[in-house]
Design an enzyme around this catalytic site. Structure first.
Site, short mmCIF file in Angstrom:
data_model
loop_
_atom_site.label_atom_id
_atom_site.label_comp_id
_atom_site.label_asym_id
_atom_site.label_seq_id
_atom_site.Cartn_x
_atom_site.Cartn_y
_atom_site.Cartn_z
N GLU A 297 0.83 -1.21 0.00
CA GLU A 297 0.00 0.00 0.00
C GLU A 297 0.86 1.26 0.00
OE1 GLU A 297 -2.92 2.06 -0.59
OE2 GLU A 297 -3.73 0.23 0.26
N ASP A 301 1.15 3.98 -3.08
CA ASP A 301 0.76 5.38 -2.90
C ASP A 301 1.87 6.33 -3.32
OD1 ASP A 301 -1.72 4.65 -2.00
OD2 ASP A 301 -1.26 4.88 0.12
N SER A 508 -7.44 2.01 -4.01
CA SER A 508 -6.18 2.53 -3.47
C SER A 508 -5.28 3.02 -4.59
CB SER A 508 -5.44 1.44 -2.68
OG SER A 508 -5.91 1.35 -1.37
#
Length: 589
Positions: A297, A301, A508
């Site tokens: 994650e 990002d 995401s």
């Protein structure tokens, strides 16, 4: 002789003082309660009475309505105050509690033997007070019993309670107390990204080349790189100029952090002009940055915010607060709630990034409404200060699993997600394919049951609802805040993790992508001597609504239903659509 009755009366008054004070603070009324243990959780054991936790008390804000009114005024391009964002000091003054609220709460603390001056933390506005107390003391104060609850799917354990109470007098002074009935941890919440089956990206050098925005290749329909996104969303030719002022922030949790070496490998493979570029690490409340075993994650990002916004300075905030519960530990463990840790930290900073992205969420009904409202109002503070806040809309369409209510009635309804349902954030749904883009089937979207539909989206949402007719009647709240607001690609993202390229999907992917585009828009505004965009939604639903690529096909099934369908105009699958930077740049000039 006349002195005796007076003395007796004085003595009676002194004797009665403590019982009267006790009655004042022992007159408890339930603040929030669950009728059943939140799904996925099970009672494990009783925590030690001397286990410490950080109790956060959210006081009612005396001028909250004025803050929200100001937020809308400075965010509305038709208002004379547009762009005149508030300073930290101005926001702090508006969120400060009334002196009567402070006095009542401090008297309550003193009644329980707590010196208010020993508070572990006070927010700058004074609306949040954190005190360190034992479980036994918290149980006395809140008229409750704590337990250790276990979440098998994530392996998380939390110290929580099924209900809590406050003295009747405090109900008008206190919005929320935590940790109490909010069971969601960021381990159990994290559901907006997932690693796909490993894909071979082929000739790595080919991915470093820029792609003409006039001819996005078919390969971008299955394999996403920064070049694909920059071409799709028309940012390829833009070179940031306001890099001394403009910033982009990524908030991360669960002990995750972004890896520096992986970013360089990503740049060498997918954006060669950025090789050597870095980002700032900020650790909040024990957040990690060991640079070993990086999170998918976190790398996703930062690699894609950097991949789009470079050389705009990026900051990754690694927020701690959720280590495993240890029964013999006498220091606060995961009784903390990292959302509040991060929000209180960032709002306490004098200067903050103009753009933020966060990729976490949970079913709205699993978040106590008082807690959700308090957190949502904190996002309003960020917007009032001139920051644009993006959240992924979730990966379960209109809802995952059985979709039954947790109020004891077990009705099947669509399940909105929070914080995506907060009216003060910009919720980002997901798309797939190119030429044209279509909605991806897991794109979270729907209508809040906690938050009313804000006026900025009434026209757009009414048009959708009129076309929907009676379909799904009773399964969603047609008067609730509708989301997502916008969308971006959500599958096939090439992410370097531990030196190896993985293919990642989820909203995401969408949120940092959209945030990268917003950071460039803010760069343009700032370089022209204008204010950053701040809270985006009033602008997007009005004068900037033509700056998006309308997504007109695809749906988001869930809850055993076909879900909503993307169509002309706003829809609860892809919102207003995906960004076209050049069109938006002209509209925000």
């Amino acid at each position: 002789m006349l002195l005796l009755p007076a003395f007796v009366l004085l003595l009676a008054g002194l004797c009665g003082a403590k019982p009267l004070a006790g009655k004042r603070w022992n007159d408890l009324a339930v603040k929030h309660a669950w009728v059943e243990i939140p799904r996925g959780w099970e009672f494990h054991s009783k925590p030690p009475g001397d286990h410490l936790l950080d109790m956060r008390i959210g006081l009612k804000q005396a001028k909250l309505e004025e803050l929200i009114s100001s937020l809308y005024e400075v965010s509305d391009p038709a208002h004379e105050r547009y762009g005149a964002h508030l300073t930290k000091e101005e926001v702090d003054a508006l969120v400060a509690p009334h002196p009567a609220s402070v006095g009542a709460v401090e008297s309550w603390l003193q009644h329980h033997g707590i010196n208010p001056s020993d508070a572990h933390f006070r927010s700058a506005g004074g609306e949040w007070i954190t005190i360190r107390v034992s479980v036994a003391q918290a149980e006395r104060m809140l008229g409750t019993t704590y337990g250790v609850y276990y979440h098998a799917a994530s392996g998380s354990s939390v110290v929580r309670t099924m209900e809590y109470s406050l003295p009747q007098e405090l109900h008008s002074h206190v919005d929320v107390v935590t940790p109490t009935t909010y069971f969601g941890t960021l381990h159990s919440m994290r559901s907006t990204s997932f690693v796909q089956a490993h894909s071979t990206v082929g000739d790595e050098d080919s991915f470093a080349a820029e792609i003409s925005p006039l001819a996005v290749p078919a390969s971008c329909g299955t394999t996403i790189t920064p070049a694909c996104l920059r071409a799709l969303y028309n940012t390829t030719a833009y070179v940031p100029k306001a890099t001394a002022t403009n910033k982009l922030g990524v908030s991360g949790y669960l002990g995750e952090f972004a890896n520096d070496a992986d970013l360089q490998t990503f740049f060498k493979t997918f954006r060669t002009d950025a090789v050597g570029g870095t980002f700032t690490h900020v650790q909040v409340n024990g957040g990690l940055n060991t640079q070993s075993d990086p999170g998918v994650e976190a790398n996703l990002d930062i690699q894609y915010t950097e991949g789009i916004s470079f050389p705009t300075p990026n900051t990754y905030y690694s927020t701690g607060g959720s280590p495993p519960f240890l029964a013999d530990s006498f220091t606060p463990t995961n009784t903390n709630e990292p959302y509040l840790d991060w929000l209180n930290f960032i709002l306490n900073q004098t200067t903050i990034p103009q753009t933020f992205t966060t990729s976490y969420g949970d079913d709205e009904q699993t978040v106590p409404q008082d807690y959700a409202t308090s957190v949502c109002n904190l996002f309003a503070q960020l917007g009032a200060r001139g920051s644009s806040v993006m959240f992924s809309s979730g990966d379960e369409g209109v809802g995952g699993g059985a979709c039954t209510t947790n109020d004891g009635t077990n009705r099947k309804i669509f399940q909105p997600a929070f914080p995506a349902s907060c009216p003060f954030v910009t919720s980002v749904g997901g798309t797939q394919k190119v030429n044209p883009e279509v909605a991806i089937n897991f794109s979270g979207g729907g209508f809040s049951r906690y938050f009313a539909q804000p006026s900025y989206q009434t026209t757009a949402v009414s048009s959708f609802l009129n076309g929907l007719g009676t379909k799904f009647a009773g399964l969603f709240n047609a008067t609730g805040r509708a989301y997502p607001d916008v969308a971006a690609q959500a599958t096939g993202f090439q992410v370097v993790v531990g030196g190896r390229t993985e293919s990642v999907a989820g909203t995401s992917c969408s949120s940092p992508t959209f945030a990268g585009v917003v950071a460039l828009l803010n760069d343009f505004r700032i370089s022209e001597g204008k204010a950053p965009l701040g809270f985006l939604n009033p602008l997007f639903y009005s004068t900037a609504k033509t700056g998006f690529n309308d997504i007109v096909s695809g749906s988001n099934p869930g809850c055993g239903q076909a879900g909503f369908t993307a169509g002309v105009g706003w829809d609860p699958v892809t919102g207003l659509g995906t960004p076209d930077f050049l069109r938006l740049q002209a509209l925000v000039a």
